[in-house]
Every structure is written in structure tokens, then in C-alpha cells.
Scaffold this motif. Structure first.
Motif, PDB file in Angstrom:
ATOM      1  N   LYS A 201       0.823  -1.212   0.000  1.00 13.66           N
ATOM      2  CA  LYS A 201       0.000   0.000   0.000  1.00 13.66           C
ATOM      3  C   LYS A 201       0.861   1.268   0.000  1.00 13.66           C
ATOM      4  CE  LYS A 201      -4.003   1.957   2.255  1.00 13.66           C
ATOM      5  NZ  LYS A 201      -3.948   2.499   3.595  1.00 13.66           N
ATOM      6  N   ASN A 202       1.718   1.378   0.986  1.00  9.31           N
ATOM      7  CA  ASN A 202       2.480   2.623   1.116  1.00  9.31           C
ATOM      8  C   ASN A 202       3.979   2.473   0.864  1.00  9.31           C
ATOM      9  OD1 ASN A 202       0.279   4.319   1.805  1.00  9.31           O
ATOM     10  ND2 ASN A 202       0.253   3.376   3.839  1.00  9.31           N
ATOM     11  N   GLY A 203       4.430   1.265   0.565  1.00  8.46           N
ATOM     12  CA  GLY A 203       5.859   1.044   0.383  1.00  8.46           C
ATOM     13  C   GLY A 203       6.394   1.712  -0.877  1.00  8.46           C
ATOM     14  N   ILE A 204       7.601   2.255  -0.758  1.00  6.70           N
ATOM     15  CA  ILE A 204       8.212   2.831  -1.961  1.00  6.70           C
ATOM     16  C   ILE A 204       9.585   2.189  -2.225  1.00  6.70           C
ATOM     17  CG2 ILE A 204       7.037   5.069  -2.015  1.00  6.70           C
ATOM     18  CD1 ILE A 204       9.579   6.220  -0.652  1.00  6.70           C
ATOM     19  N   GLY A 245       4.912  -4.686 -12.249  1.00  5.41           N
ATOM     20  CA  GLY A 245       3.739  -4.133 -11.576  1.00  5.41           C
ATOM     21  C   GLY A 245       4.000  -2.854 -10.807  1.00  5.41           C
ATOM     22  N   PHE A 246       5.205  -2.312 -10.897  1.00  7.83           N
ATOM     23  CA  PHE A 246       5.497  -1.060 -10.201  1.00  7.83           C
ATOM     24  C   PHE A 246       5.110   0.124 -11.082  1.00  7.83           C
ATOM     25  CE2 PHE A 246       8.235  -3.858  -7.789  1.00  7.83           C
ATOM     26  CZ  PHE A 246       8.188  -3.317  -6.513  1.00  7.83           C
ATOM     27  N   LYS A 247       4.625   1.160 -10.411  1.00  4.51           N
ATOM     28  CA  LYS A 247       4.319   2.393 -11.118  1.00  4.51           C
ATOM     29  C   LYS A 247       5.361   3.443 -10.717  1.00  4.51           C
ATOM     30  CE  LYS A 247       0.531   5.708 -11.316  1.00  4.51           C
ATOM     31  NZ  LYS A 247      -0.830   5.972 -10.821  1.00  4.51           N
ATOM     32  N   VAL A 248       5.933   4.117 -11.704  1.00  5.69           N
ATOM     33  CA  VAL A 248       6.937   5.145 -11.397  1.00  5.69           C
ATOM     34  C   VAL A 248       6.213   6.437 -11.021  1.00  5.69           C
ATOM     35  CG1 VAL A 248       8.770   6.583 -12.378  1.00  5.69           C
ATOM     36  CG2 VAL A 248       8.728   4.112 -12.812  1.00  5.69           C
ATOM     37  N   ILE A 249       6.469   6.943  -9.803  1.00  2.41           N
ATOM     38  CA  ILE A 249       5.740   8.125  -9.340  1.00  2.41           C
ATOM     39  C   ILE A 249       6.624   9.364  -9.197  1.00  2.41           C
ATOM     40  CG2 ILE A 249       3.782   6.971  -8.236  1.00  2.41           C
ATOM     41  CD1 ILE A 249       5.386   7.103  -5.594  1.00  2.41           C
ATOM     42  N   THR A 266       6.116   2.458  -6.879  1.00  2.00           N
ATOM     43  CA  THR A 266       5.253   1.855  -5.868  1.00  2.00           C
ATOM     44  C   THR A 266       4.347   0.803  -6.512  1.00  2.00           C
ATOM     45  OG1 THR A 266       3.388   2.320  -4.399  1.00  2.00           O
ATOM     46  CG2 THR A 266       3.700   3.830  -6.201  1.00  2.00           C
ATOM     47  N   LEU A 267       3.821  -0.078  -5.691  1.00  2.00           N
ATOM     48  CA  LEU A 267       2.865  -1.057  -6.222  1.00  2.00           C
ATOM     49  C   LEU A 267       1.443  -0.504  -6.152  1.00  2.00           C
ATOM     50  CD1 LEU A 267       4.264  -4.369  -4.663  1.00  2.00           C
ATOM     51  CD2 LEU A 267       4.295  -3.734  -7.076  1.00  2.00           C
ATOM     52  N   ASN A 268       1.296   0.624  -5.431  1.00  2.00           N
ATOM     53  CA  ASN A 268      -0.022   1.228  -5.258  1.00  2.00           C
ATOM     54  C   ASN A 268      -0.390   2.058  -6.496  1.00  2.00           C
ATOM     55  OD1 ASN A 268      -2.250   2.724  -4.542  1.00  2.00           O
ATOM     56  ND2 ASN A 268      -1.533   3.129  -2.450  1.00  2.00           N
ATOM     57  N   ILE A 271      -1.498   6.079  -6.424  1.00  2.00           N
ATOM     58  CA  ILE A 271      -0.643   7.249  -6.193  1.00  2.00           C
ATOM     59  C   ILE A 271      -0.330   7.915  -7.527  1.00  2.00           C
ATOM     60  CG2 ILE A 271       1.571   8.061  -5.270  1.00  2.00           C
ATOM     61  CD1 ILE A 271       1.503   5.748  -3.293  1.00  2.00           C
ATOM     62  N   LYS A 272      -0.533   9.210  -7.573  1.00  2.00           N
ATOM     63  CA  LYS A 272      -0.346   9.950  -8.839  1.00  2.00           C
ATOM     64  C   LYS A 272       1.139  10.272  -9.071  1.00  2.00           C
ATOM     65  CE  LYS A 272      -3.205  13.166 -10.935  1.00  2.00           C
ATOM     66  NZ  LYS A 272      -3.786  14.508 -10.901  1.00  2.00           N
ATOM     67  N   PRO A 273       1.631  10.074 -10.276  1.00  2.00           N
ATOM     68  CA  PRO A 273       3.036  10.426 -10.535  1.00  2.00           C
ATOM     69  C   PRO A 273       3.233  11.950 -10.545  1.00  2.00           C
ATOM     70  CG  PRO A 273       2.015   9.511 -12.510  1.00  2.00           C
ATOM     71  CD  PRO A 273       0.979   9.475 -11.439  1.00  2.00           C
TER      72      PRO A 273
END
Ligand SMILES: [Zn+2]
Length: 418
Positions: A201-204, A245-249, A266-268, A271-273
Motif C-alpha cells: 500500500k504505502n511502500g516505496i 507491476g510497479f508504477k513510477v511516481i 510503488t505497487l499502489n 498514487i499519482k506520478p
């Protein structure tokens, strides 16, 4: 198809997208391993060296070398590098934790894991900010970190190591890795390991990689050596992270290691990049980093450096001038070997007294590394700055210590400074 877990030997496809459309940008000849220095006795023996070319992928724009040496041979137990060695580098490594705390929210007792944690300098930053910390480091430098109180597992980080950590620790709030995407040959195992350890959820996940734009803009071809399997623009980094599955933010350019790119993922998915991500991609495109022309121009410039530097040094040698090298970072090995600067041209390389490299010899070019006190005492006519990326500081320090001769800056363009 997953990215490849590399086996030692010649690389025939792109390491992250598996495309066969890879082409050669530079041929740097054969080179020994830059952190496997030779003893006096080794000079009389057969010496190993490996092919060293820079390739580019037409599909995902990854830059990579053409030959993999076994990680166990590259990052051997007595690997001589300590990240905490200079105050500047220490401050830069502590910036990672400052960045994380400033920009993201964490649990009450957060855990930070650093992959390839060396002597634990980066984690010290997190510890100072109230994090529990855990390092993973394969070489004997792990023992040093443990002595300093930075808990460190002495292992290569892969999916197997991740499973061991998972059993003993909570999910990580932050996972960091400096230059791991360049160093580690088992990328697939690395990514799966990170994915299994990070809080969903919140891990980066923060990585810092030597940025390909700096390598081209500043003629840093000397940073191409067998420890660095890959060099990144932001585009292939996003490609790689998305694949797991990671999104670059977030993404930003930082000064570490002569120009790096820090990427936060993040996997969440909610969260907006930040706008930085698009800005950097636009810049890469606008400046031609996705086109072949850019790399052809680069190769030409590298060849002219080789010619000009070599000519400059031989001219001085013919005038019976004494030339010493200064500083022996990993990258100096490539520069010396590619430009054919051997012990016939350079009398010795001066390093600070605390260096673990003293009294060893450079692979391929066989130059002895000695305490810089010797250089100050003997006053060579010229000092070739091999750690030229910290050039100004190096020159200032040497002047303060009493060196009176001239300096030669090899890159980005060879030049003599008084
Ligand atoms: Zn590719």
C-alpha cells in the motif's frame, strides 16, 4: 516473458526487453576487472581480461555492455570499495533518506532495506530518521557495517534472500538500491524479491542509477566496465519497473556518482506520478537520446579523446617529463586500458593513505598504486587526474598538500592545467 537472469558470457539480446535488435555503439577493447587489482606476484602470471563493448537496444533504449562476468568474480569477498569513504559521498547517500521522509508517509516503526548496502552509509541516514534498517551486501564490507551497528545480511540479494528476510522481518516501507540495476545480473530475481518484501500500500522502492544522459553529455565512457552491466535513460527504467507491476511516481536527476537518476516506484496504482516523470522523458526525446545519430556522434568523440590524450602523454614522455596518476576509482581502469596508458607512460598512481588499493597494480596497464605522500615528496611534472569527475576538489587538495606541478584533465577533453 520476464527479463533475463544473466549467465556469464556474451550478451545476445536486450537484458530487459529481450529484443534481438541491439547494436554496437563503442568497442573499448579487452579490459581486466576494475576492482580485481593485481599483486606484484600477479604481474608474472597469465592475466584474465574480458571484451568490453557498449550496445544499445532499439526497442527499449537500454544501454548495456556485451559481456557478463560472473557476479561472484566481480564482487569478490575482498572488493575494495567503501561508500562511506568521503564526507561528500556520505552526505549524498544520506540525501536518499531525507528525500523519502520529506515526500512520503510511513508507518510508526518503518523498516528501510538497502540492497547492495556496502558499509551501511545510506542506511545510517534512515536510522538517523528513526527507521529500523536492514542491509544486504555480499562482500566482506558487510562485516564493517555490522560493526558500526547497521544490521546487514552478507548475501547477494535475490528472490531466495528475500524469502529469508520475509520470514524474519515486517514488510518494508522503503527499499533502496544505488546502482543495483547496473550491477546485479539476476534482474528477474531481484525484482521478484523486491516485490515480495515491499509494503503493497504505502511502500516505496527508490533506485538511483548512473544516468545515461550524463554518460553521453560529459564523455563518461570511463564508467563503462564489467561491474556496470546496464546504463539507463528514464524510459527503459520505467519499462523495467512496469513489467513487475510497479508504477513510477517520481524521477529526478541527482549529482551522485557523477550524475544519477533517482526513480521512485510503488505497487499502489492510486498514487499519482509527479510531473517530473513526464518532463524528463520529454527531455530525453527532444535531445535525441532515442535516436541512433546521438550515439554515432558520441562514439566519434570517444575515439578522438583516445587519440588526443595518448598523443599528449607521449609527447611529454619524450621530453622526459615525470607523470603520475591521481586517484584510482573503478573507472580509471577503463580509461587507462582503452587509451593504452600503461606503466610505460605513468610512473605510479597516487591514492590517499586510507585507500585499500595501496601497493597493488592496475589490471591490464600494470601501474603501481602508492601513498600520495610519495607524490608530494617527489613532485612529478604532471599529475593525470583519473578521478576527474571530482577534479576541482582533487586539484585543490593536492595544492593544499604541497603539489607544485601541472595537472592533466583527461575528460571530457584532454587538457593541461597549470
Ligand atoms: Zn530492450
Amino acid at each position: 516473458m520476464s527479463v533475463s537472469d544473466l549467465k556469464p558470457g556474451v550478451i545476445k539480446e536486450c537484458q530487459i526487453c529481450r529484443s534481438k535488435k541491439i547494436y554496437e555503439i563503442l568497442d573499448l577493447g579487452h579490459s581486466g576487472l576494475c576492482d580485481s587489482l593485481l599483486t606484484k606476484n600477479d604481474l608474472n602470471k597469465f592475466e584474465k581480461s574480458y571484451p568490453l563493448k557498449l550496445l544499445k537496444c532499439r526497442n527499449c533504449h537500454l544501454l548495456q555492455i556485451n559481456y557478463v562476468v560472473d557476479n561472484k568474480e566481480v564482487f569478490h569477498l575482498d572488493y575494495p570499495y567503501k561508500s562511506g569513504i568521503t564526507k561528500t559521498l556520505k552526505d549524498l547517500l544520506h540525501n536518499t533518506s531525507k528525500y523519502a521522509v520529506k515526500n512520503y508517509k510511513f508507518s510508526k516503526k518503518p523498516l528501510a532495506i538497502d540492497i547492495g548496502s556496502n558499509d551501511g552509509t545510506l542506511l545510517e541516514g534512515f536510522k538517523n530518521q528513526g527507521f529500523k534498517v536492514l542491509g544486504v551486501e555480499p562482500t566482506n564490507i558487510a562485516k564493517l557495517a555490522n560493526k558500526k551497528g547497521i544490521k546487514t545480511i552478507q548475501k547477494f540479494f535475490d528472490n531466495k534472500t528475500a524469502r529469508i528476510i520475509k520470514k524474519r522481518y515486517q514488510k518494508a516501507d522503503v527499499i533502496t538500491g544505488t546502482n543495483i540495476f547496473a550491477h546485479i545480473n539476476k534482474l528477474d530475481s531481484l525484482m521478484n524479491g523486491v516485490k515480495s518484501l515491499i509494503d503493497r500500500k504505502n511502500g516505496i522502492f527508490i533506485t538511483e542509477s548512473h544516468y545515461a544522459v550524463n554518460i553521453l553529455d560529459e564523455m563518461q565512457f570511463d564508467s563503462i566496465y564489467h561491474e556496470h552491466l546496464r546504463f539507463y535513460l528514464l524510459k527503459p527504467l520505467i519499462y523495467l519497473l512496469n513489467k513487475y507491476g510497479f508504477k513510477v511516481i517520481d524521477a529526478s536527476r541527482i549529482p551522485n556518482y557523477a550524475g544519477s537518476i533517482r526513480v521512485t516506484a510503488t505497487l499502489n496504482k492510486n498514487i499519482k506520478p509527479k510531473t517530473n516523470v513526464k518532463k524528463i522523458i520529454d527531455q530525453e526525446k527532444k535531445r535525441g537520446f532515442y535516436s541512433e545519430k546521438k550515439y554515432k556522434q558520441y562514439a566519434k568523440k570517444v575515439i578522438s579523446v583516445r587519440k588526443n590524450l595518448s598523443e599528449m602523454l607521449w609527447k611529454l614522455k619524450l621530453k622526459r617529463k615525470k607523470i603520475a596518476g591521481v586517484g584510482c576509482p573503478g573507472r580509471s581502469i577503463t580509461l587507462l586500458a582503452y587509451c593504452n596508458i600503461t606503466n610505460q607512460l605513468i610512473d605510479y598512481i597516487a591514492e590517499q593513505a586510507s585507500s585499500l588499493k595501496l601497493n597493488m597494480f592496475t589490471p591490464s596497464t600494470h601501474i603501481k598504486i602508492i601513498d600520495e605522500k610519495y607524490m608530494i615528496k617527489n613532485q612529478p611534472d604532471y599529475a593525470l587526474i583519473l578521478s576527474w569527475h571530482y577534479g576541482k576538489n582533487v586539484m585543490k587538495n593536492l595544492r593544499n598538500k604541497g603539489y607544485k606541478g601541472k595537472f592533466i584533465m583527461p575528460l571530457p577533453k584532454p587538457r593541461i592545467l597549470n
